[in-house]
Design an enzyme around this catalytic site. Structure first.
Site, PDB file in Angstrom:
ATOM      1  N   ARG A  32       0.905  -1.220   0.054  1.00  0.00           N
ATOM      2  CA  ARG A  32      -0.163   0.165   0.043  1.00  0.00           C
ATOM      3  C   ARG A  32       0.730   1.225   0.018  1.00  0.00           C
ATOM      4  O   ARG A  32       0.724   2.148  -0.609  1.00  0.00           O
ATOM      5  CB  ARG A  32      -0.800  -0.082   1.153  1.00  0.00           C
ATOM      6  CG  ARG A  32      -1.879  -1.148   1.394  1.00  0.00           C
ATOM      7  CD  ARG A  32      -3.121  -1.238   0.327  1.00  0.00           C
ATOM      8  NE  ARG A  32      -4.034  -2.137   0.739  1.00  0.00           N
ATOM      9  CZ  ARG A  32      -3.935  -3.544   0.178  1.00  0.00           C
ATOM     10  NH1 ARG A  32      -2.990  -3.763  -0.611  1.00  0.00           N
ATOM     11  NH2 ARG A  32      -4.788  -4.473   0.676  1.00  0.00           N
ATOM     12  N   GLU A 177     -13.971 -15.329   8.861  1.00  0.00           N
ATOM     13  CA  GLU A 177     -13.966 -14.888   7.551  1.00  0.00           C
ATOM     14  C   GLU A 177     -13.478 -15.941   6.371  1.00  0.00           C
ATOM     15  O   GLU A 177     -12.255 -16.229   6.260  1.00  0.00           O
ATOM     16  CB  GLU A 177     -12.823 -13.722   7.362  1.00  0.00           C
ATOM     17  CG  GLU A 177     -12.560 -12.950   5.975  1.00  0.00           C
ATOM     18  CD  GLU A 177     -11.822 -11.845   5.981  1.00  0.00           C
ATOM     19  OE1 GLU A 177     -11.073 -11.510   6.922  1.00  0.00           O
ATOM     20  OE2 GLU A 177     -11.463 -11.260   4.822  1.00  0.00           O
ATOM     21  N   LYS A 222     -17.645 -12.647   8.444  1.00  0.00           N
ATOM     22  CA  LYS A 222     -17.098 -11.609   7.485  1.00  0.00           C
ATOM     23  C   LYS A 222     -16.904 -12.417   6.145  1.00  0.00           C
ATOM     24  O   LYS A 222     -15.849 -13.005   5.675  1.00  0.00           O
ATOM     25  CB  LYS A 222     -15.945 -10.910   7.883  1.00  0.00           C
ATOM     26  CG  LYS A 222     -14.986 -10.168   6.979  1.00  0.00           C
ATOM     27  CD  LYS A 222     -13.989  -9.217   7.506  1.00  0.00           C
ATOM     28  CE  LYS A 222     -13.451  -8.454   6.359  1.00  0.00           C
ATOM     29  NZ  LYS A 222     -12.420  -7.427   7.143  1.00  0.00           N
ATOM     30  N   SER A 264     -14.276  -5.808   1.563  1.00  0.00           N
ATOM     31  CA  SER A 264     -14.601  -5.275  -0.006  1.00  0.00           C
ATOM     32  C   SER A 264     -13.898  -6.066  -0.833  1.00  0.00           C
ATOM     33  O   SER A 264     -14.235  -6.145  -2.264  1.00  0.00           O
ATOM     34  CB  SER A 264     -14.054  -3.951   0.173  1.00  0.00           C
ATOM     35  OG  SER A 264     -12.660  -3.659   0.337  1.00  0.00           O
ATOM     36  N   GLY A 265     -12.788  -6.695  -0.650  1.00  0.00           N
ATOM     37  CA  GLY A 265     -12.318  -7.759  -1.932  1.00  0.00           C
ATOM     38  C   GLY A 265     -11.591  -7.110  -3.088  1.00  0.00           C
ATOM     39  O   GLY A 265     -11.586  -8.077  -3.861  1.00  0.00           O
ATOM     40  N   GLY A 266     -11.380  -5.958  -3.287  1.00  0.00           N
ATOM     41  CA  GLY A 266     -10.926  -5.443  -4.490  1.00  0.00           C
ATOM     42  C   GLY A 266     -12.054  -4.427  -5.109  1.00  0.00           C
ATOM     43  O   GLY A 266     -11.868  -4.277  -6.519  1.00  0.00           O
ATOM     44  N   SER A 292     -16.836  -4.348   6.835  1.00  0.00           N
ATOM     45  CA  SER A 292     -15.630  -4.514   7.538  1.00  0.00           C
ATOM     46  C   SER A 292     -14.564  -4.339   6.381  1.00  0.00           C
ATOM     47  O   SER A 292     -13.811  -5.294   5.973  1.00  0.00           O
ATOM     48  CB  SER A 292     -15.584  -5.580   8.145  1.00  0.00           C
ATOM     49  OG  SER A 292     -14.325  -6.102   8.697  1.00  0.00           O
ATOM     50  N   ARG A 295      -9.501  -1.852   2.066  1.00  0.00           N
ATOM     51  CA  ARG A 295      -9.065  -1.298   0.963  1.00  0.00           C
ATOM     52  C   ARG A 295     -10.315  -0.175   0.632  1.00  0.00           C
ATOM     53  O   ARG A 295     -10.143   1.216   0.339  1.00  0.00           O
ATOM     54  CB  ARG A 295      -8.896  -1.873  -0.308  1.00  0.00           C
ATOM     55  CG  ARG A 295      -7.443  -2.472  -0.417  1.00  0.00           C
ATOM     56  CD  ARG A 295      -7.421  -3.701  -1.363  1.00  0.00           C
ATOM     57  NE  ARG A 295      -8.244  -4.863  -0.954  1.00  0.00           N
ATOM     58  CZ  ARG A 295      -8.239  -5.800  -1.625  1.00  0.00           C
ATOM     59  NH1 ARG A 295      -7.703  -6.022  -2.636  1.00  0.00           N
ATOM     60  NH2 ARG A 295      -9.078  -7.066  -0.958  1.00  0.00           N
TER      61      ARG A 295
HETATM   62  P1  13P Z   1     -10.554  -5.651   2.176  1.00  0.00           P
HETATM   63  O1  13P Z   1     -11.913  -4.772   2.382  1.00  0.00           O
HETATM   64  O2  13P Z   1      -9.362  -4.827   1.530  1.00  0.00           O
HETATM   65  O3  13P Z   1     -10.886  -6.847   1.345  1.00  0.00           O
HETATM   66  O4  13P Z   1      -9.862  -6.152   3.240  1.00  0.00           O
HETATM   67  C1  13P Z   1     -10.626  -6.546   4.428  1.00  0.00           C
HETATM   68  C2  13P Z   1     -10.015  -7.545   5.091  1.00  0.00           C
HETATM   69  O5  13P Z   1      -9.945  -7.452   6.406  1.00  0.00           O
HETATM   70  C3  13P Z   1      -9.713  -8.747   4.460  1.00  0.00           C
HETATM   71  O6  13P Z   1      -9.169  -9.652   5.350  1.00  0.00           O
END
Ligand code: 13P
Length: 343
Positions: A32, A177, A222, A264-266, A292, A295
């Site tokens: 990042r 998650e 999550k 959010s995953g991208g 949660s 990015r």
């Molecule tokens: P992102 O929202 O960037 O995918 O990250 C959330 C997260 O904690 C992934 O483990």
């Protein structure tokens, strides 16, 4: 603040609020920082995170909890205040990433298994002493030709359940998650394929949680949203993502779970917000649906900050804006117009 698992979990999914995922590992935060040309030193990492945790508007009004990396849980702000105290003072719950990362799974080419169970009981005891009241463990499920396999889904679900049971023993709420990745290589990885795999993963996870006697009222799920892969030949609309995600969750997640906080995953910032808001508009739902995000909450703030002290106020207002938009989405009240007015 109550120490009951059920109360902590409820606080994590409080109305109109969500979780800030600021638990990037040393390797991920370096990536990042590379993107803004800032060196990843311990002080820079501290300054960046301190900037976020001191963004009062976002933290007090829109953030229920913050997931930290081990280093941050132990760090002090420039004036000597522990960063955990800044989070608590804003009324948010401090949390900690406890998995040791997704590693290549032996015998399963192209698949990952998350490590970190050995010694976890002792680490959780220490983290509780340092102020953490929830934890996170991320399992990664890839989609590709012939992937995922049953062996991978099962092993990751079992590890998640073992982790969750250890957390609850330590008075810590587990964020469970299982992430089905959206950046698979195959064109056939559309939203329907994501639906199948997500449904399979969640059913397996809840079977394992039951077998390990995890208290559903004292956890937060999550998951990924049901979304087209980055390379899918057909991209689902926002309405389709919302409808498929809610349908998939209704068929797999027991109503005893207090809340679901998406990664959010991208997805782009605005996509992640739009999808969440559309889902909440489909209520009433059996559980809270919130964010949660890592990015999708931090990207604009990171760019505005650029590693410079004189940019702190601008970065905090970028973060507050994104947090406010997601707070609205958590209540099903976001609209593109609001996004423009508030910007
Ligand atoms: P992102 O929202 O960037 O995918 O990250 C959330 C997260 O904690 C992934 O483990």
């Amino acid at each position: 603040m109550s120490e009951r698992l059920e109360d902590i979990a409820q606080a994590m999914v409080a109305d109109g609020k969500g979780i800030l995922a600021a638990d990037e590992s040393t390797g991920t935060i370096k990536k990042r920082f590379d993107s803004i040309g800032v060196e990843s030193t311990e002080d820079n990492r501290r300054d960046y995170r301190e900037m976020l945790f001191r963004a009062d508007d976002a933290m007090k009004n829109c953030i229920s909890g913050v997931i930290l990396f081990d280093e941050t849980l132990r760090q002090k702000a420039a004036d000597g205040t522990p960063l955990v105290d800044l989070i608590r003072a804003a009324g948010a719950v401090p949390g900690i990433k406890v998995d040791a990362g997704a590693k290549d799974m032996p015998g399963f080419p192209g698949e990952k298994i998350t490590e970190g169970l050995d010694g976890l009981r002792d680490r959780l005891r220490e983290y509780h002493g340092l102020g953490a009241r929830f934890a996170k463990w991320r399992a990664v499920i890839d989609i590709a030709d012939g992937i995922p396999s049953w062996g991978c889904v099962k092993a990751n679900a079992h590890a998640l359940a073992r982790y969750a049971a250890l957390c609850q023993e330590a008075g810590i709420v587990p964020i469970v998650e299982p992430e089905v990745l959206m950046d698979g290589p195959v064109a056939a990885h559309d939203a329907d394929r994501c639906y199948q795999v997500t449904e399979w993963a969640l059913n397996t996870v809840f079977d394992e949680l039951f077998e390990q006697r995890v208290l559903l009222e004292g956890m937060v799920l999550k998951p990924n949203m049901v979304i087209s892969g980055k390379n899918a030949s057909r991209q689902a609309s926002a309405e389709e993502v919302a409808e498929k995600t809610v349908r998939c969750l209704k068929s797999t997640v027991p109503a005893a779970v207090p809340g679901i906080a998406f990664l959010s995953g991208g997805q782009s910032d605005e996509e992640a917000t739009r999808h969440l808001s559309l889902m909440n508009e489909m209520g009433p739902l059996p559980w809270k649906l919130t964010f949660s995000y890592g990015r999708a909450l931090q990207a604009a703030a990171l760019k505005a900050w650029g590693g410079k002290t004189e940019n702190v106020a601008a970065a905090q207002s970028a973060f507050s804006h994104r947090a406010r938009m997601n707070g609205l989405a958590a209540a099903g009240k976001w609209s593109a117009d609001q996004e423009k007015q508030a910007a």
